[in-house]
Structures are given as C-alpha cells and as structure tokens.
Write a protein that holds these residues in place. Structure first.
Motif, mmCIF file in Angstrom:
data_model
loop_
_atom_site.group_PDB
_atom_site.id
_atom_site.type_symbol
_atom_site.label_atom_id
_atom_site.label_comp_id
_atom_site.label_asym_id
_atom_site.label_seq_id
_atom_site.Cartn_x
_atom_site.Cartn_y
_atom_site.Cartn_z
ATOM 1 N N GLU A 99 0.840 -1.197 0.000
ATOM 2 C CA GLU A 99 0.000 0.000 0.000
ATOM 3 C C GLU A 99 0.879 1.252 0.000
ATOM 4 O O GLU A 99 1.826 1.363 0.772
ATOM 5 C CB GLU A 99 -0.934 0.012 1.214
ATOM 6 N N THR A 100 0.546 2.198 -0.857
ATOM 7 C CA THR A 100 1.402 3.379 -1.045
ATOM 8 C C THR A 100 0.745 4.691 -0.602
ATOM 9 O O THR A 100 1.357 5.751 -0.714
ATOM 10 C CB THR A 100 1.781 3.514 -2.526
ATOM 11 N N LEU A 101 -0.495 4.645 -0.098
ATOM 12 C CA LEU A 101 -1.209 5.882 0.223
ATOM 13 C C LEU A 101 -0.995 6.369 1.656
ATOM 14 O O LEU A 101 -1.491 7.424 2.028
ATOM 15 C CB LEU A 101 -2.719 5.687 -0.006
ATOM 16 N N PHE A 102 -0.289 5.590 2.464
ATOM 17 C CA PHE A 102 -0.108 5.963 3.871
ATOM 18 C C PHE A 102 0.695 7.260 4.009
ATOM 19 O O PHE A 102 1.657 7.497 3.281
ATOM 20 C CB PHE A 102 0.649 4.863 4.627
ATOM 21 N N THR A 103 0.313 8.089 4.988
ATOM 22 C CA THR A 103 1.192 9.175 5.424
ATOM 23 C C THR A 103 2.120 8.663 6.515
ATOM 24 O O THR A 103 3.259 9.118 6.639
ATOM 25 C CB THR A 103 0.382 10.365 5.968
ATOM 26 N N ALA A 104 1.626 7.694 7.309
ATOM 27 C CA ALA A 104 2.446 7.050 8.344
ATOM 28 C C ALA A 104 1.994 5.598 8.438
ATOM 29 O O ALA A 104 1.006 5.296 9.113
ATOM 30 C CB ALA A 104 2.285 7.759 9.690
ATOM 31 N N PRO A 105 2.664 4.680 7.751
ATOM 32 C CA PRO A 105 2.239 3.267 7.719
ATOM 33 C C PRO A 105 2.217 2.652 9.114
ATOM 34 O O PRO A 105 3.153 2.838 9.898
ATOM 35 C CB PRO A 105 3.309 2.602 6.844
ATOM 36 N N PRO A 106 1.139 1.921 9.455
ATOM 37 C CA PRO A 106 1.095 1.253 10.756
ATOM 38 C C PRO A 106 1.934 -0.014 10.742
ATOM 39 O O PRO A 106 2.228 -0.567 9.675
ATOM 40 C CB PRO A 106 -0.390 0.918 10.912
ATOM 41 N N LYS A 107 2.335 -0.465 11.917
ATOM 42 C CA LYS A 107 3.018 -1.752 12.015
ATOM 43 C C LYS A 107 1.978 -2.867 11.874
ATOM 44 O O LYS A 107 0.860 -2.765 12.359
ATOM 45 C CB LYS A 107 3.736 -1.873 13.358
ATOM 46 N N TYR A 108 2.379 -3.937 11.236
ATOM 47 C CA TYR A 108 1.448 -5.043 11.007
ATOM 48 C C TYR A 108 1.165 -5.794 12.297
ATOM 49 O O TYR A 108 2.058 -5.996 13.125
ATOM 50 C CB TYR A 108 2.002 -6.029 9.975
ATOM 51 N N PHE A 109 -0.090 -6.165 12.482
ATOM 52 C CA PHE A 109 -0.462 -7.082 13.551
ATOM 53 C C PHE A 109 -1.712 -7.839 13.105
ATOM 54 O O PHE A 109 -2.404 -7.424 12.170
ATOM 55 C CB PHE A 109 -0.714 -6.348 14.879
ATOM 56 N N LYS A 110 -1.985 -8.926 13.767
ATOM 57 C CA LYS A 110 -3.127 -9.757 13.394
ATOM 58 C C LYS A 110 -4.427 -8.962 13.562
ATOM 59 O O LYS A 110 -4.615 -8.278 14.548
ATOM 60 C CB LYS A 110 -3.167 -11.016 14.271
ATOM 61 N N ASP A 111 -5.294 -9.078 12.571
ATOM 62 C CA ASP A 111 -6.585 -8.380 12.559
ATOM 63 C C ASP A 111 -6.448 -6.867 12.393
ATOM 64 O O ASP A 111 -7.362 -6.120 12.750
ATOM 65 C CB ASP A 111 -7.395 -8.689 13.824
ATOM 66 N N LEU A 112 -5.304 -6.401 11.861
ATOM 67 C CA LEU A 112 -5.166 -4.984 11.538
ATOM 68 C C LEU A 112 -6.266 -4.597 10.552
ATOM 69 O O LEU A 112 -6.461 -5.250 9.537
ATOM 70 C CB LEU A 112 -3.794 -4.713 10.916
ATOM 71 N N ARG A 113 -6.976 -3.531 10.862
ATOM 72 C CA ARG A 113 -8.102 -3.084 10.038
ATOM 73 C C ARG A 113 -7.768 -1.722 9.431
ATOM 74 O O ARG A 113 -7.387 -0.790 10.143
ATOM 75 C CB ARG A 113 -9.370 -2.984 10.878
ATOM 76 N N LEU A 114 -7.913 -1.631 8.105
ATOM 77 C CA LEU A 114 -7.623 -0.391 7.396
ATOM 78 C C LEU A 114 -8.893 0.150 6.749
ATOM 79 O O LEU A 114 -9.755 -0.618 6.313
ATOM 80 C CB LEU A 114 -6.574 -0.622 6.308
ATOM 81 N N GLY A 132 -10.612 1.577 13.545
ATOM 82 C CA GLY A 132 -11.582 0.571 13.972
ATOM 83 C C GLY A 132 -13.013 1.039 13.902
ATOM 84 O O GLY A 132 -13.926 0.312 14.257
ATOM 85 N N GLY A 133 -13.259 2.289 13.446
ATOM 86 C CA GLY A 133 -14.603 2.863 13.462
ATOM 87 C C GLY A 133 -15.452 2.471 12.276
ATOM 88 O O GLY A 133 -15.038 1.720 11.389
ATOM 89 N N THR A 134 -16.675 3.006 12.252
ATOM 90 C CA THR A 134 -17.628 2.700 11.184
ATOM 91 C C THR A 134 -17.589 3.802 10.127
ATOM 92 O O THR A 134 -17.404 4.979 10.438
ATOM 93 C CB THR A 134 -19.054 2.574 11.745
ATOM 94 N N HIS A 135 -17.784 3.406 8.847
ATOM 95 C CA HIS A 135 -17.653 4.342 7.738
ATOM 96 C C HIS A 135 -18.661 4.031 6.644
ATOM 97 O O HIS A 135 -19.170 2.905 6.554
ATOM 98 C CB HIS A 135 -16.238 4.271 7.150
ATOM 99 N N VAL A 136 -18.925 5.037 5.804
ATOM 100 C CA VAL A 136 -19.785 4.835 4.636
ATOM 101 C C VAL A 136 -19.019 4.056 3.570
ATOM 102 O O VAL A 136 -17.797 3.904 3.650
ATOM 103 C CB VAL A 136 -20.273 6.192 4.075
ATOM 104 N N LYS A 137 -19.745 3.582 2.562
ATOM 105 C CA LYS A 137 -19.123 2.802 1.488
ATOM 106 C C LYS A 137 -18.589 3.677 0.360
ATOM 107 O O LYS A 137 -17.765 3.231 -0.433
ATOM 108 C CB LYS A 137 -20.131 1.813 0.900
ATOM 109 N N ASN A 138 -19.086 4.899 0.271
ATOM 110 C CA ASN A 138 -18.704 5.769 -0.829
ATOM 111 C C ASN A 138 -18.664 7.204 -0.315
ATOM 112 O O ASN A 138 -19.531 7.605 0.467
ATOM 113 C CB ASN A 138 -19.709 5.649 -1.981
ATOM 114 N N THR A 139 -17.678 7.977 -0.754
ATOM 115 C CA THR A 139 -17.548 9.339 -0.230
ATOM 116 C C THR A 139 -18.791 10.184 -0.515
ATOM 117 O O THR A 139 -19.093 11.117 0.233
ATOM 118 C CB THR A 139 -16.326 10.044 -0.835
ATOM 119 N N ALA A 140 -19.541 9.856 -1.579
ATOM 120 C CA ALA A 140 -20.740 10.626 -1.901
ATOM 121 C C ALA A 140 -21.751 10.600 -0.761
ATOM 122 O O ALA A 140 -22.551 11.529 -0.604
ATOM 123 C CB ALA A 140 -21.378 10.097 -3.181
#
Length: 385
Positions: A167-182, A194-202
């Motif tokens: 992945e190349t879009l990070f400003t600060a890449p997180p360290k990998y761990f099991k169940d890491l959610r992006l 870990g929060g909830t988000h819409v499916k499309n920016t619109a």
C-alpha cells in the motif's frame, strides 16, 4: 465476532448469549456475535438494544465485550435480537469518513499532523499541530468537498503483512499485527481505523467547518457532515429568520443591529455600575473609628473596588470594606489608602479565609474575598479589631 467491523451497514443480528452475570457495574451479558460498535478512536459507542432492552454501558476488555442492562439478565433467552439505532450510526459514519477526508487534505496541503480527534452527538472535531489562515481553511474545505463529490469507494481491508507493504497511500504506515483493520478511500487515503464508515464518499454529502479554535501551537477544527450539516443549516436558518423579524432588519443588517444593541447595553450597564458605586459611597457607615463598611446587593467586584477608593477619599486613614451579597455568600473588597505594615490586607484576608471558610487574597493595600453569608457578622467583628 465483530460484525460491524466487516459491514458498517448491519443494523441487527440474532445471536447467542455466551455469558451473563453481575459485577460492580451492574448486570451484563456477553455475545457470540455483535453489530454494536463499542466506542473507541474518538467515536462513541452505538445506541443499541438487546432483546428490546437498552444497553446502558459497554465495557471492552482484551478478551470480551460486556453489555450492561437494567434488567435481570437471567431472564433473557439463550438467543436474542441485537439492534442498533441506525440514524445515529449513519450519522457517525458520515462524520467519521468526513473527518478522514478533511484530515488527510490538511496533511497533504499543509503537512499538518493530527494530534486529537473526537465525535459526539452534537459536535465533531480534530486538532492539528499547525495554524491555518482563512484562505488555507477555504482551500482545505474546497478540496475535501471535491473528494466527497468524486464518489470514491471506501473499503474495509484486513491485509496480510505482504499486502500492507504494497500500500502506497499511507502518510504514516502502521506496524502489522493480526486483525489490523484499514479504511481505504480509493486512490486518496488509507489509514488504520476501527470505526464505522460509509461505502462511498458521496454518502458524506458535504463537509463544513462549524468553528475554528486557535491555541498556542495547535488548531482545533470543528466540523459537520451530511445529515447533521443539513439539520444544523435548517436550525440556523430558522434562528436567523426569527432574529431578522425581531430586529426588523434584513439579514445583511443583523451585524450592525447587533453592534448597536451591544453599545446600548454597554451604555446602560455603565449607568447601572455608576449608580451602584454611588449607592455604596452613600451607604458607607463608620462602624468604628478606624473601620468603614458599605454593602449593597447584586453588584460586581469592579464596582466594589471603585467605590472603596471613592470612600477612601472621604475617610483616608481608615480600613474600607465594600461588599455585595446573595442568598449564600458575601463578596467583599478591603482597601487601605496607605499600607499598614502591621496588618497588610492580603494577610487579613488569608486569616479570614481560615476563620470563616472563605477564599481570596490580595496585596498590602487591597484585596478581595468571599465567605458564607452566615459568617458576615463574625467577619465584621474580626475586621473591627
């Protein structure tokens, strides 16, 4: 299993109670699966129900999530329906995705670092470690709304370590761990969340700043998105309409009308203050050869101080005490035109604080204090000594 982490749009689920009991907080249950976001990362927990009973509190540990209910949980069946308040959930989805967009724009345009973030039912904000002028803020909002209108897909990813490295879009890449959610906004942003988000920016619809607070080294950006923004706009428009009718001026004349009203209020406040000072001077009584006291109700510390100086012009060698009271307390000001080395005012007030459960302090010639009103007579006897 956290179903909300895989699909933010799930509103209810039938699941199994895996544990039930009572602890120091109250009656709780644990669930095999859940659609309820427990809170974290600046986003509040969902408003939700278990078998029709509102969840009062959610406590998340390393191993379990405890849902507290105001019922005897032993009466619940093994399988229960868990349901969230969708309107509130979607509101937080809009705010949270909007926050990601505006924050990333600030990072890209101004190299800003996000230092704090929070959402509530009425307000959303995040803090950045730079100061932005009006033009920069307008630029950030314009760019953020362009991203929103571009209908970019918002994806939930659980990457492998190899996928994370690509992945190349990070400003600060997180360290990998099991169940890491992006959370990934196509070709624009990716961040661990870990929060909830819409499916499309619109679905964010739009974003606007509601307040900007500048601090010594940081800036806090308060914002609103989507349905919340629309509701705030409608509320503001109703209030604006009411104000224009009341002031009998057009919208573009409100600022001037308000300024004129403030000047009028300030003038009359000055007149009231002058009257109160004159009343304190007129009411001044010589309780002992060296002590003058005057009291009126409902005045401010500034008037007490001004009146004390005026009274001292009449009684230049005496201790002046001006005071005001309400139902519970007596606020007083002590003044000596010439300092008494044996009895500095600041020390007198500190001693009064100890004797009469008061607070306050001052310099050798003046000071302010507050005591419970029931201690008034005792204070006066002390000051007359």
């Amino acid at each position: 299993m956290e179903k909300y982490a895989q699909n933010s749009y799930l509103t209810e689920i039938e699941t199994t109670i895996t544990e039930r009991g009572k602890d120091e907080i109250g009656n709780f249950v644990c669930l095999k699966e859940t659609v309820v976001y427990p809170g974290g990362g600046g986003q509040p927990a969902d408003c939700a129900w278990i078998a029709g009973n509102p969840i009062l509190k959610i406590q998340k540990t390393a191993d379990s999530v405890f849902y507290y209910l105001d019922i005897d949980v032993e009466t619940l069946p093994e399988k229960v329906l868990v349901k969230i308040n969708w309107e509130q959930r979607f509101d937080f989805m809009q705010q949270h995705t909007g926050q990601h967009i505006l924050a990333r724009v600030c990072e890209d345009l101004f190299q800003a670092r996000i230092t704090k973030e929070q959402m509530t039912l009425k307000d959303s904000f995040f803090e950045i470690d730079v100061k932005l002028d009006k033009t920069q803020l307008q630029t950030a909002l314009k760019r953020s709304n362009e991203i929103i209108r571009a209908q970019k897909q918002v994806s939930i990813l659980f990457p492998t370590e190899e996928e994370l490295a690509k992945e190349t879009l990070f400003t600060a890449p997180p360290k990998y761990f099991k169940d890491l959610r992006l959370i990934k906004i196509a070709d624009f942003d990716i961040i661990g969340c870990g929060g909830t988000h819409v499916k499309n920016t619109a679905e964010v619809q739009a974003i606007a700043l509601t307040q900007v607070k500048e601090h010594k080294k940081t800036t806090t950006l308060h914002f609103a998105c989507g349905n919340r923004l629309l509701q705030q706009f409608e509320t503001n428009q109703k209030q604006l309409t009411a104000l224009t009718l009341q002031a009998n001026v057009p919208v573009d004349g409100l600022a001037l009308a308000f300024q004129e009203q403030q000047q009028t209020i300030k003038f009359y406040q000055g007149q009231v203050a002058l009257y109160q000072v004159n009343e304190l001077v007129a009411n001044a009584k010589e309780l002992t050869p060296h002590f003058i006291y005057s009291e009126i109700t409902d005045t401010e510390a500034k008037e007490l101080q001004t009146a004390a100086k005026k009274i001292a012009e009449i009684y230049p060698d005496k201790l002046i005490c001006t005071a005001t009271s309400d139902e519970d307390s007596l606020r007083y000001h002590l003044y000596l035109k010439t300092a008494d080395p044996k009895r500095p005012i600041g020390q007198v007030i500190r001693t009064a604080n100890q004797k009469f459960a008061g607070r306050g302090g001052g310099s050798p010639t003046k000071g302010d204090g507050t005591i419970p009103y029931l201690q008034k007579d005792a204070l006066l006897r002390f000051l007359q000594q």
